[in-house]
Design an enzyme around this catalytic site. Structure first.
Site, PDB file in Angstrom:
ATOM      1  N   HIS A 263      -9.357 -12.103   1.606  1.00 27.93           N
ATOM      2  CA  HIS A 263      -9.469 -12.234   3.061  1.00 27.93           C
ATOM      3  C   HIS A 263     -10.609 -13.178   3.457  1.00 27.93           C
ATOM      4  O   HIS A 263     -10.944 -13.273   4.622  1.00 27.93           O
ATOM      5  CB  HIS A 263      -9.608 -10.848   3.710  1.00 27.93           C
ATOM      6  CG  HIS A 263      -8.355 -10.019   3.587  1.00 27.93           C
ATOM      7  ND1 HIS A 263      -8.282  -8.698   3.996  1.00 27.93           N
ATOM      8  CD2 HIS A 263      -7.114 -10.326   3.102  1.00 27.93           C
ATOM      9  CE1 HIS A 263      -7.051  -8.234   3.756  1.00 27.93           C
ATOM     10  NE2 HIS A 263      -6.333  -9.207   3.208  1.00 27.93           N
TER      11      HIS A 263
ATOM     12  N   ARG B  62      -1.058 -14.508  -0.510  1.00 30.27           N
ATOM     13  CA  ARG B  62      -0.612 -13.197  -0.044  1.00 30.27           C
ATOM     14  C   ARG B  62       0.816 -12.886  -0.507  1.00 30.27           C
ATOM     15  O   ARG B  62       1.127 -11.735  -0.848  1.00 30.27           O
ATOM     16  CB  ARG B  62      -0.700 -13.128   1.486  1.00 30.27           C
ATOM     17  CG  ARG B  62      -0.341 -11.768   2.048  1.00 30.27           C
ATOM     18  CD  ARG B  62      -0.769 -11.648   3.503  1.00 30.27           C
ATOM     19  NE  ARG B  62      -0.529 -10.310   4.036  1.00 30.27           N
ATOM     20  CZ  ARG B  62       0.313 -10.055   5.028  1.00 30.27           C
ATOM     21  NH1 ARG B  62       1.004 -11.029   5.588  1.00 30.27           N
ATOM     22  NH2 ARG B  62       0.469  -8.814   5.468  1.00 30.27           N
TER      23      ARG B  62
ATOM     24  N   HIS C 183       2.132  -9.500  -2.310  1.00 25.79           N
ATOM     25  CA  HIS C 183       3.239  -8.683  -1.795  1.00 25.79           C
ATOM     26  C   HIS C 183       4.409  -8.638  -2.766  1.00 25.79           C
ATOM     27  O   HIS C 183       5.236  -7.735  -2.698  1.00 25.79           O
ATOM     28  CB  HIS C 183       3.688  -9.196  -0.421  1.00 25.79           C
ATOM     29  CG  HIS C 183       2.745  -8.802   0.671  1.00 25.79           C
ATOM     30  ND1 HIS C 183       3.107  -8.727   1.989  1.00 25.79           N
ATOM     31  CD2 HIS C 183       1.436  -8.440   0.630  1.00 25.79           C
ATOM     32  CE1 HIS C 183       2.067  -8.343   2.724  1.00 25.79           C
ATOM     33  NE2 HIS C 183       1.033  -8.179   1.913  1.00 25.79           N
TER      34      HIS C 183
ATOM     35  N   ASN D 206       5.763  -7.283   5.943  1.00 28.57           N
ATOM     36  CA  ASN D 206       6.160  -8.693   5.858  1.00 28.57           C
ATOM     37  C   ASN D 206       6.727  -9.261   7.149  1.00 28.57           C
ATOM     38  O   ASN D 206       6.641 -10.463   7.396  1.00 28.57           O
ATOM     39  CB  ASN D 206       7.216  -8.871   4.749  1.00 28.57           C
ATOM     40  CG  ASN D 206       6.642  -8.598   3.363  1.00 28.57           C
ATOM     41  OD1 ASN D 206       5.452  -8.829   3.124  1.00 28.57           O
ATOM     42  ND2 ASN D 206       7.468  -8.105   2.461  1.00 28.57           N
TER      43      ASN D 206
ATOM     44  N   PRO E  45      -0.444  -1.661   0.975  1.00 24.31           N
ATOM     45  CA  PRO E  45      -1.344  -0.862   1.809  1.00 24.31           C
ATOM     46  C   PRO E  45      -1.429  -1.401   3.234  1.00 24.31           C
ATOM     47  O   PRO E  45      -1.531  -2.612   3.433  1.00 24.31           O
ATOM     48  CB  PRO E  45      -2.705  -0.983   1.104  1.00 24.31           C
ATOM     49  CG  PRO E  45      -2.569  -2.040   0.075  1.00 24.31           C
ATOM     50  CD  PRO E  45      -1.117  -2.289  -0.156  1.00 24.31           C
TER      51      PRO E  45
HETATM   52  C1  HEM Z   1      -6.793  -4.061   0.059  1.00 24.37           C
HETATM   53  C2  HEM Z   1      -5.692  -3.873   0.766  1.00 24.37           C
HETATM   54  C3  HEM Z   1      -5.159  -4.935   1.682  1.00 24.37           C
HETATM   55  C4  HEM Z   1      -4.778  -4.751   2.965  1.00 24.37           C
HETATM   56  C5  HEM Z   1      -4.799  -3.435   3.737  1.00 24.37           C
HETATM   57  C6  HEM Z   1      -4.368  -6.034   3.464  1.00 24.37           C
HETATM   58  C7  HEM Z   1      -3.885  -6.265   4.742  1.00 24.37           C
HETATM   59  C8  HEM Z   1      -3.674  -7.507   5.295  1.00 24.37           C
HETATM   60  C9  HEM Z   1      -3.249  -7.741   6.646  1.00 24.37           C
HETATM   61  C10 HEM Z   1      -2.924  -6.657   7.665  1.00 24.37           C
HETATM   62  C11 HEM Z   1      -3.203  -9.080   6.843  1.00 24.37           C
HETATM   63  C12 HEM Z   1      -2.824  -9.790   8.112  1.00 24.37           C
HETATM   64  C13 HEM Z   1      -1.318  -9.828   8.238  1.00 24.37           C
HETATM   65  C14 HEM Z   1      -0.845 -10.187   9.623  1.00 24.37           C
HETATM   66  O1  HEM Z   1      -1.435  -9.719  10.595  1.00 24.37           O
HETATM   67  O2  HEM Z   1       0.158 -10.931   9.735  1.00 24.37           O
HETATM   68  C15 HEM Z   1      -3.576  -9.704   5.600  1.00 24.37           C
HETATM   69  C16 HEM Z   1      -3.652 -11.058   5.397  1.00 24.37           C
HETATM   70  C17 HEM Z   1      -3.907 -11.625   4.170  1.00 24.37           C
HETATM   71  N1  HEM Z   1      -4.042 -10.950   2.979  1.00 24.37           N
HETATM   72 FE1  HEM Z   1      -4.332  -8.979   2.736  1.00 24.37          FE
HETATM   73  N2  HEM Z   1      -4.515  -6.973   2.494  1.00 24.37           N
HETATM   74  C18 HEM Z   1      -4.983  -6.345   1.371  1.00 24.37           C
HETATM   75  C19 HEM Z   1      -5.190  -6.929   0.143  1.00 24.37           C
HETATM   76  C20 HEM Z   1      -4.919  -8.239  -0.142  1.00 24.37           C
HETATM   77  C21 HEM Z   1      -4.844  -8.786  -1.473  1.00 24.37           C
HETATM   78  C22 HEM Z   1      -5.012  -7.983  -2.759  1.00 24.37           C
HETATM   79  C23 HEM Z   1      -4.579 -10.116  -1.339  1.00 24.37           C
HETATM   80  C24 HEM Z   1      -4.393 -11.167  -2.392  1.00 24.37           C
HETATM   81  C25 HEM Z   1      -4.681 -11.019  -3.666  1.00 24.37           C
HETATM   82  C26 HEM Z   1      -4.510 -10.376   0.080  1.00 24.37           C
HETATM   83  C27 HEM Z   1      -4.336 -11.625   0.641  1.00 24.37           C
HETATM   84  C28 HEM Z   1      -4.238 -11.874   2.007  1.00 24.37           C
HETATM   85  C29 HEM Z   1      -4.281 -13.199   2.586  1.00 24.37           C
HETATM   86  C30 HEM Z   1      -4.569 -14.497   1.829  1.00 24.37           C
HETATM   87  C31 HEM Z   1      -4.050 -13.058   3.954  1.00 24.37           C
HETATM   88  C32 HEM Z   1      -3.908 -14.156   4.997  1.00 24.37           C
HETATM   89  C33 HEM Z   1      -2.462 -14.662   4.968  1.00 24.37           C
HETATM   90  C34 HEM Z   1      -2.129 -15.800   5.921  1.00 24.37           C
HETATM   91  O3  HEM Z   1      -2.996 -16.320   6.628  1.00 24.37           O
HETATM   92  O4  HEM Z   1      -0.928 -16.165   5.965  1.00 24.37           O
HETATM   93  N3  HEM Z   1      -4.686  -9.216   0.770  1.00 24.37           N
HETATM   94  N4  HEM Z   1      -3.840  -8.717   4.665  1.00 24.37           N
END
Ligand code: HEM
Ligand SMILES: *[C@@H]1O[C@H](CO)[C@@H](O)[C@H](O)[C@H]1NC(C)=O
Ligand SMILES: *[C@@H]1O[C@H](CO)[C@@H](O)[C@H](O)[C@H]1NC(C)=O
Length: 325
Positions: free
Chosen positions: A199, A68, A72, A100, A169
């Site tokens: 995800h 992630r 970002h 973040n 986003p």
């Molecule tokens: C399509 C639009 C996307 C949205 C709206 C989005 C949104 C989010 C949100 C809200 C979280 C949880 C954050 C939290 O509550 O602390 C999350 C977690 C995560 N996102 Fe996305 N995300 C998107 C795309 C992506 C992309 C493109 C990647 C990587 C290439 C990604 C990788 C991750 C990962 C691996 C997690 C878990 C992180 C952890 O456990 O520390 N996301 N994302």
């Protein structure tokens, strides 16, 4: 159109090649290459992988967090390690931007990676490249696809909290907004769906999915009830309580897409990908065919890594990823 075809007919293949090369000069990503450090830092890949491996052994979620961080970084003015800069008294970085704050993590592991790399090749490898490799290694270690990471990025001398607020986003995004934000960065709708497959690993905080589990109807009732158990309704209560983004949050598989078919996407933005819209068919394909997902994911990660890198003499090779030299 008529003009160009006459042009090519008269001057033949050589001119066409020259034109292709000229077109590529405007595209800085053309300067990234998989063997960028093969002479200057042959130990790079084994060095990064060993630190990432240890970090994931200590905490499996760290693989998700590193993946992630790379996202970002790339979405905010390109893959330039801007996300890694700490705030100072005169400088506001991206770490406390809305997407973040209380959420982005893994900075200490990036520090360890950078120190290990500095030990074997001082002053050679950028933080932006180290993060790109760490993201790939994380995916591989958790069971996902491998790909050749293109390298040669340099580190930004600046960061932008405003851009971080605006460019990443939010989980409240609807499908059209997701498609257009990714398209604006050169990523197709298919890339967007494949990358959302990230995800399949990791966790989200209650504040990211509260509105969905209490208010939305395109959500499996029993999942809603379970998630409500650890995410109270009032804003501000249990905001940072965690829930897995899919049922197998430490395995990089296609289970995320199966969840979407069963209306078990945790984030509003997740379920948007399978909600009667144009991306339903892509989600179905990925849920049926793990290999297609994994191979599209690898292609899309390379494209994401190509977003506006600093190359040549732009930027710098930071010594410490948290501050400018
Ligand atoms: C399509 C639009 C996307 C949205 C709206 C989005 C949104 C989010 C949100 C809200 C979280 C949880 C954050 C939290 O509550 O602390 C999350 C977690 C995560 N996102 Fe996305 N995300 C998107 C795309 C992506 C992309 C493109 C990647 C990587 C290439 C990604 C990788 C991750 C990962 C691996 C997690 C878990 C992180 C952890 O456990 O520390 N996301 N994302
Ligand atoms: C980013 O968003 C937060 C929360 O809305 C706000 O406090 C901060 O001032 C914003 N940063 C910039 C530079 O706009
Ligand atoms: C659910 O929607 C209502 C009406 O729009 C809103 O007032 C309420 O704050 C929402 N609840 C949650 C938990 O988001």
């Amino acid at each position: 159109m008529a003009l160009t075809s006459v042009f090519f007919k008269n001057h033949g293949i050589n001119l066409a090649l020259v034109l292709l090369i000229l077109l590529n000069i405007g595209n800085s990503s053309a300067q990234l290459s998989a063997d960028f450090y093969s002479k200057s830092c042959p130990q790079l890949f084994t060095t990064v992988k060993s630190v990432v491996h240890k970090a994931i052994q200590r905490e499996a979620r760290m693989g998700a967090s590193l993946l992630r961080l790379f996202f970002h970084d790339c979405f905010v003015n390109g893959c330039d390690a801007s996300v890694l800069l700490d705030d100072t008294s005169s400088f506001t970085g991206e770490k406390r931007a809305v997407p973040n704050l209380n959420s982005a993590r893994g900075f200490d592991v990036v520090d360890k990676i950078k120190s290990a790399v500095e030990k074997v090749c001082p002053g050679v490898v950028s933080c932006a490249d180290a993060l790109a490799i760490a993201a790939r290694d994380s995916v591989v270690i958790l069971g996902g696809p491998n790909w050749g990471v293109k390298l040669g990025r340099r580190d930004a001398r600046t960061a932008s909290q405003a851009a971080a607020n605006n460019s990443i986003p939010p989980p409240t995004s609807n499908l059209n907004s997701l498609i257009s934000r990714f398209n604006a960065l050169g990523l197709s709708t298919k890339d967007m769906v494949a990358l959302s497959g990230s995800h399949t690993i990791g966790q989200a905080r209650c504040t990211s999915f509260r509105a969905r589990i209490y208010n939305e109807t395109n959500l499996d009732r029993s999942l809603a009830k379970t998630r409500q158990g650890n995410c109270p309704r009032p804003n501000g209560v249990g905001d940072n309580n965690l829930a897995p983004l899919d049922q197998t949050p430490t395995t990089f598989d296609n289970n995320y897409f199966n969840s979407l078919l069963n209306r078990r996407g945790l984030l509003h933005s997740d379920q948007q990908l399978f909600n009667g819209g144009s991306t339903d068919s892509i989600v179905r394909t990925y849920s049926k065919n793990m290999d297609v997902f994994k191979s599209d994911f690898a292609v899309a990660m390379i494209k994401m890594g190509d977003i506006r890198p600093l190359t040549g003499s732009n930027g710098e090779i930071r010594k410490n990823c948290r501050r400018l030299n």
